[in-house]
Scaffold this active site. Structure first.
Site, PDB file in Angstrom:
ATOM      1  N   HIS A   1     -19.884  -4.705   0.897  1.00  0.00           N
ATOM      2  CA  HIS A   1     -18.173  -4.179   0.247  1.00  0.00           C
ATOM      3  C   HIS A   1     -18.101  -2.998   1.150  1.00  0.00           C
ATOM      4  CE1 HIS A   1     -17.483  -7.076  -3.035  1.00  0.00           C
ATOM      5  NE2 HIS A   1     -18.807  -7.000  -2.960  1.00  0.00           N
TER       6      HIS A   1
ATOM      7  N   GLU B   1     -15.120  -1.635   1.338  1.00  0.00           N
ATOM      8  CA  GLU B   1     -14.096  -0.968   0.717  1.00  0.00           C
ATOM      9  C   GLU B   1     -14.476   0.079  -0.597  1.00  0.00           C
ATOM     10  OE1 GLU B   1     -15.315  -4.173   0.172  1.00  0.00           O
ATOM     11  OE2 GLU B   1     -14.680  -4.653  -1.887  1.00  0.00           O
TER      12      GLU B   1
ATOM     13  N   SER C   1      10.039  11.863 -17.273  1.00  0.00           N
ATOM     14  CA  SER C   1       9.198  11.843 -18.378  1.00  0.00           C
ATOM     15  C   SER C   1       8.202  13.084 -18.088  1.00  0.00           C
ATOM     16  CB  SER C   1       8.300  10.518 -18.345  1.00  0.00           C
ATOM     17  OG  SER C   1       7.413  10.691 -17.091  1.00  0.00           O
ATOM     18  N   GLY C   2       8.416  13.694 -16.976  1.00  0.00           N
ATOM     19  CA  GLY C   2       7.488  14.504 -16.676  1.00  0.00           C
ATOM     20  C   GLY C   2       6.317  14.250 -15.786  1.00  0.00           C
ATOM     21  N   GLY C   3       6.073  13.052 -15.845  1.00  0.00           N
ATOM     22  CA  GLY C   3       4.803  12.258 -15.147  1.00  0.00           C
ATOM     23  C   GLY C   3       5.220  12.148 -13.572  1.00  0.00           C
ATOM     24  N   VAL C   4       4.190  11.881 -12.922  1.00  0.00           N
ATOM     25  CA  VAL C   4       4.461  11.961 -11.532  1.00  0.00           C
ATOM     26  C   VAL C   4       5.268  10.710 -10.941  1.00  0.00           C
ATOM     27  CG1 VAL C   4       2.110  10.807 -11.150  1.00  0.00           C
ATOM     28  CG2 VAL C   4       3.179  11.927  -9.335  1.00  0.00           C
ATOM     29  N   ASP C   5       5.090   9.671 -11.655  1.00  0.00           N
ATOM     30  CA  ASP C   5       5.786   8.429 -11.079  1.00  0.00           C
ATOM     31  C   ASP C   5       7.511   8.481 -11.230  1.00  0.00           C
ATOM     32  OD1 ASP C   5       3.149   7.569 -10.816  1.00  0.00           O
ATOM     33  OD2 ASP C   5       3.411   6.062 -12.336  1.00  0.00           O
ATOM     34  N   SER C   6       8.073   8.903 -12.288  1.00  0.00           N
ATOM     35  CA  SER C   6       9.286   9.195 -12.458  1.00  0.00           C
ATOM     36  C   SER C   6       9.773  10.175 -11.368  1.00  0.00           C
ATOM     37  CB  SER C   6       9.652   9.286 -13.823  1.00  0.00           C
ATOM     38  OG  SER C   6       9.200  10.207 -14.772  1.00  0.00           O
ATOM     39  N   ALA C   7       9.099  11.268 -11.696  1.00  0.00           N
ATOM     40  CA  ALA C   7       9.251  12.152 -10.945  1.00  0.00           C
ATOM     41  C   ALA C   7       9.438  12.427  -9.200  1.00  0.00           C
ATOM     42  CB  ALA C   7       8.296  13.611 -11.129  1.00  0.00           C
TER      43      ALA C   7
ATOM     44  N   GLY D   1     -15.135 -11.579  -4.871  1.00  0.00           N
ATOM     45  CA  GLY D   1     -14.813 -12.356  -6.346  1.00  0.00           C
ATOM     46  C   GLY D   1     -16.111 -12.582  -6.913  1.00  0.00           C
TER      47      GLY D   1
ATOM     48  N   LYS E   1      -0.861   4.820  -6.423  1.00  0.00           N
ATOM     49  CA  LYS E   1      -0.834   6.306  -7.156  1.00  0.00           C
ATOM     50  C   LYS E   1      -0.864   7.142  -6.047  1.00  0.00           C
ATOM     51  CE  LYS E   1      -0.250   8.161 -11.136  1.00  0.00           C
ATOM     52  NZ  LYS E   1       0.581   7.621 -12.206  1.00  0.00           N
TER      53      LYS E   1
ATOM     54  N   CYS F   1     -17.667 -10.409   1.159  1.00  0.00           N
ATOM     55  CA  CYS F   1     -18.650 -10.794   0.247  1.00  0.00           C
ATOM     56  C   CYS F   1     -18.157 -12.192   0.147  1.00  0.00           C
ATOM     57  CB  CYS F   1     -18.555  -9.814  -1.107  1.00  0.00           C
ATOM     58  SG  CYS F   1     -19.732 -10.509  -2.037  1.00  0.00           S
ATOM     59  N   TYR F   2     -17.563 -12.539  -1.120  1.00  0.00           N
ATOM     60  CA  TYR F   2     -17.128 -13.914  -1.357  1.00  0.00           C
ATOM     61  C   TYR F   2     -16.391 -14.401  -0.291  1.00  0.00           C
ATOM     62  CZ  TYR F   2     -15.078 -17.829  -4.209  1.00  0.00           C
ATOM     63  OH  TYR F   2     -14.919 -19.271  -4.459  1.00  0.00           O
TER      64      TYR F   2
END
Ligand code: XMP
Length: 532
Positions: free
Chosen positions: A191, A193, A245-251, A74, A388, A101-102
């Site tokens: 870190h 990550e 929409s053609g985008g990956v999420d809605s597809a 943080g 994603k 870290c924090y």
């Protein structure tokens, strides 16, 4: 990134069913950007994780029955009066804890150790040495004794709490790793990550699998199986519609729901005329022919161009496109009047964002899937727990083609916000050609997946040039390419000069009316990724 919104309407129960009895790691958020990255790394280790605010009480934590807890880093100092803290009851739950870290400093402070200013602090690559004169480290046992890590701290733990041993140190952090196997609490100053800590993922894996004893059961195959069941339970024999929409999420959302309920799903694809070259045809081809989905294809380009005539102000454009989109979608709904469910491609970052303080509106985002509240639907949001990269993995698993799974993010208002000034069919056609060249050259250069977004922008100015012996007075095209983790911040991409040159010369030679190409080298902030 999108405002697909209302995350808690409708599908929370369905989402919970998907997680089922997956052991869950709760990542306590002490500063948003770190927490998301940690949660993603945990999932990469095939363990399910969620982010919780640090205001959560120990009782609430216990109720969630976490298999392990990770405290994030943080931006604050634990030594200032209103520094973010956590209910100390968390240490008595008997759940394994890792502080980063924090998070490590907070553990030390709350359990009676000492945290102080660490000289000049350490920022960036730093070497950490495992101590040889103490009990051996359990957390870092399998890692090199000297390793390069990513640090970003001013304060440092100076003395570990009673019952803990410091097992590694760097120049500015005498207790770079602290451990109490008896209490099942560990802490690292660096870190693990971030990608700049080469052995970071191994440390996270060690904590999760070896020290907390968690199985690697969070896989996308398991996710798909559980989702299919949950969607069937939610929808029953009802009908659902999904805006593509053609985008990956809605597809991916559509493909997953289709796997669950087949012909009970109808997809609606509104072709606004503002999409990338050939994108409309590709969406129809993929979903109707290959996936065999019921698809209503609405050709609405004329309506959009008519509405956009004379509109030049960016916010007016966005609103005009967003409103017309909803109207067109509602008209199309006539074909599936009895649909009670609406499928949305909401992702976990949207869910997290909506739970945090609202930032100032920089642009009014319009998301193709993000239809307004007063459309009377129950939401089906099968991706609301996914990041994603996980969505891409699910899409791949479901057999969607790479062109869709790896498609770059594209704004809801489409090319409308990449044409500065009035949007006309001629300008869209010109921009589609230039944009296709940018993306094709990027793909040929093998850079497609490391660049977050690359596209062309058409400004409303003209420029003088010379071609052959003729003076030209044509359009400049601007190439925009950025690298980013999450679109909240971005850097301009260092595309090799020869790739830029191929893009520029092809655009000028192949796109009539263009006589100059410029490259945008603005990061975000202060710029935004899109031009409008
Ligand atoms: P900016 O331009 O704000 O964009 O830096 C951040 C990311 O969001 C995308 N973007 C949108 N996505 N609806 C969307 O779904 C929108 O209205 C919209 N506007 C921008 C942009 O492409 C980038 O990935």
């Amino acid at each position: 990134m999108s405002d697909s919104g209302r995350p808690d309407a409708g599908s929370r129960a369905e989402a919970e069913a998907v997680v089922g009895d997956q052991p869950t790691v709760l990542v306590v958020d002490f500063g948003a950007q770190y927490a998301q990255l940690i949660a993603r790394r945990v999932r990469e280790a095939n363990v399910y994780s969620e982010i919780v605010p640090h205001s959560i009480t120990a009782a609430e934590l216990a109720q969630r029955d976490p298999a392990a807890i990770i405290f994030s880093g943080g931006p604050k100092s634990v030594r200032v009066p209103d520094a973010p803290s956590i209910d100390p009851g968390v240490y008595d739950l008997g759940v394994p804890i890792l502080g980063i870290c924090y998070g490590q400093q907070l553990i030390a402070q709350q359990l009676g150790g000492e945290v102080g200013g660490g000289g000049a602090g350490e920022y960036g690559r730093t070497v950490v040495h495992r101590s040889s004169d103490v009990v051996s480290s359990i957390l870092t046992a399998d890692l090199p004794a000297d390793q390069t890590v990513w640090m970003s701290h001013f304060d440092a733990v100076q003395r570990p709490p009673e019952g803990f041993v410091a097992t590694a140190a760097s120049e500015g952090a005498p207790c770079a790793v602290i451990e109490s196997p008896e209490r099942k609490i560990w802490g690292v100053q660096y870190h693990p990550e971030v990608a700049h800590t080469p052995h970071g993922q191994e440390l996270i894996t060690r904590f999760l699998h070896d020290l907390a004893g968690l199985p690697a059961t969070w896989t996308m195959e398991n996710f798909i199986d559980a989702s299919v069941e949950a969607i069937r339970a939610q929808v029953g024999d009802g009908r659902a519609i999904c805006g593509l929409s053609g985008g990956v999420d809605s597809a991916v959302a559509a493909a997953l729901v289709h796997k669950a309920i087949g012909p009970q799903l109808t997809c609606v694809f509104v072709d606004t005329g503002l999409m990338r070259k050939n994108e409309g045809d590709q969406v129809v081809e993929t979903f109707r022919r290959h996936q065999g989905m019921e698809l209503i294809h609405v050709r609405a380009a004329d309506r959009f161009f008519e509405r956009l005539a004379g509109v030049t102000e960016p916010e007016d454009k966005r609103k005009a496109i967003g409103e017309l989109f909803i109207r067109v979608f509602e008209d199309a709904r006539g074909g599936v009047e009895d649909a009670r469910f609406l499928v949305q491609g909401t992702l976990y970052p949207d869910v997290i964002e909506s739970g945090t303080a609202h930032a100032a509106t920089i642009k009014s985002h319009h998301n193709v899937g993000g239809l307004p509240e007063d459309l009377d639907f129950e939401l089906v949001e099968p991706l609301r727990l996914l990041f994603k990269d996980e969505v891409r993995a699910v899409g791949h698993e479901l057999g969607l083609p790479d062109e869709i799974v790896w498609r770059q993010p594209f704004p809801g208002p489409g090319l409308g916000v990449r044409i500065i000034g009035e949007v006309t069919p001629e300008m869209v056609a010109l921009l589609q050609e230039a944009d296709a060249i940018v993306r094709e050259e990027l793909r040929i250069a093998g850079l497609e997946r490391e660049i977050w977004q690359a596209f062309a922008v058409l400004p409303d100015i003209r420029t003088v040039g010379v071609m052959g012996d003729e003076r030209t007075y044509g359009h400049p095209v601007i190439i925009r390419a950025v690298t980013s983790e999450d679109a909240m911040t971005a850097d301009w991409a260092r595309i090799p000069y020869d790739v830029l040159e191929s893009m520029a010369s092809r655009i000028i030679n192949e796109v009539p009316g263009v006589n100059r190409v410029a490259y945008d080298i603005t990061s975000k902030p202060p710029g935004t990724i899109e031009w409008e």
